[in-house]
Write a protein that holds these residues in place. Structure first.
Motif, mmCIF file in Angstrom:
data_model
loop_
_atom_site.group_PDB
_atom_site.id
_atom_site.type_symbol
_atom_site.label_atom_id
_atom_site.label_comp_id
_atom_site.label_asym_id
_atom_site.label_seq_id
_atom_site.Cartn_x
_atom_site.Cartn_y
_atom_site.Cartn_z
ATOM 1 N N TYR A 151 1.017 -0.556 -0.446
ATOM 2 C CA TYR A 151 0.137 0.350 0.285
ATOM 3 C C TYR A 151 0.663 1.629 -0.223
ATOM 4 N N GLN B 65 -0.275 4.389 -1.771
ATOM 5 C CA GLN B 65 -1.470 5.998 -1.772
ATOM 6 C C GLN B 65 -2.731 5.645 -0.937
ATOM 7 N N ASN B 66 -2.965 4.565 -0.246
ATOM 8 C CA ASN B 66 -4.361 4.713 0.536
ATOM 9 C C ASN B 66 -3.311 3.740 1.413
ATOM 10 N N GLU B 67 -1.969 4.194 2.022
ATOM 11 C CA GLU B 67 -1.372 3.530 2.557
ATOM 12 C C GLU B 67 -2.184 3.959 4.460
ATOM 13 N N LEU C 182 -5.113 5.132 4.893
ATOM 14 C CA LEU C 182 -6.753 4.452 4.554
ATOM 15 C C LEU C 182 -6.349 2.945 5.594
ATOM 16 N N ASP D 204 -12.647 -2.297 2.124
ATOM 17 C CA ASP D 204 -11.222 -1.183 2.009
ATOM 18 C C ASP D 204 -10.399 -1.017 0.465
ATOM 19 N N PRO D 205 -9.899 -1.055 0.605
ATOM 20 C CA PRO D 205 -9.653 -0.769 -0.538
ATOM 21 C C PRO D 205 -8.124 -1.623 -1.085
ATOM 22 N N SER E 30 -4.552 -4.141 -2.501
ATOM 23 C CA SER E 30 -3.538 -3.064 -2.122
ATOM 24 C C SER E 30 -3.163 -2.066 -3.821
ATOM 25 N N ASP E 31 -2.175 -0.917 -3.395
ATOM 26 C CA ASP E 31 -1.884 -0.210 -4.306
ATOM 27 C C ASP E 31 -1.562 -1.563 -5.531
#
Length: 212
Positions: free
Chosen positions: A98, A100-102, A104, A116-117, A119-120
């Protein structure tokens, strides 16, 4: 009817229901070497070879060391099982991160991809050619970027619509020539891991100086 394809390092099962897939994950347990991929009824179980694990670890080091030098917050979740029943898709990356969404997911230990998003960045090492095409699985899970290492070549793919397009740059490190970075792998392979990681950090710092 259950159909089985076998190779030395993997087995592919066909006509597997989602519940059978879930049951198999329980039976296999968390402490195992085998990795799985599930695509709408087709299940691949792979046992990684030493060469596979070497490149998984060393490319993971590249990602982590680059992030450290650039002072980017990140989180690494290794070969976590990512799955969505609605999409009939499940996969365990060779490594995943992660960026960009770390923020979150910071500190999370349990995930639900319905909330949840994903992994980026996912890492796929393919030294013996996987039997199951994993890109459609990643696409249905919504992973925006894949780094695929195959036969000494690293390729970067980004999700555009419902398919992955090969690109020259990374969403995670947009200002770096990642391909040049990976050329260091073979150059420093016999020098040892510590020397290699020092070389990666020095390379990133040099690239940063060029940008200034």
């Amino acid at each position: 009817m259950l159909l089985i394809d076998r190779r030395a390092d993997r087995v592919v099962l066909h006509n597997i229901s989602w519940q059978q897939f879930e049951n198999l994950l329980v039976d296999l347990g968390a402490n195992r070497a085998a990795r799985i991929a599930y695509d709408d009824g087709t299940l691949e179980i792979m046992t990684p070879l030493p060469e596979h694990e070497y490149y998984k670890e060393i490319i993971g080091d590249i990602i982590k060391d680059t992030a450290e030098v650039l002072e980017l917050d990140y989180e690494c979740y290794g070969s976590t099982t990512w799955k969505r029943e609605l999409k009939k898709a499940g996969i365990e990356s060779d490594n995943c991160f992660y960026f960009q969404n770390e923020a979150l997911i910071r500190g999370k230990l349990k995930f639900d991809l319905n909330q949840d998003p994903p992994s980026d960045l996912a890492l796929e090492i393919d030294v013996t050619s996987k039997s199951l095409d994993r890109f459609p699985i990643y696409a249905r899970l919504g992973v925006p970027e894949i780094w695929s290492y195959d036969s000494g070549v690293m390729k970067i793919y980004q999700l555009q619509g419902e398919e992955y397009i090969q690109t020259e740059t990374s969403l995670v490190f947009p200002n770096l020539n990642i391909q040049e970075n990976f050329s260091l792998i073979e150059r420093y392979r016999m020098a040892g891991r510590r020397v290699f990681r020092q070389a990666i950090r020095e390379w990133v710092r040099a690239q940063m100086e060029k940008e200034e």
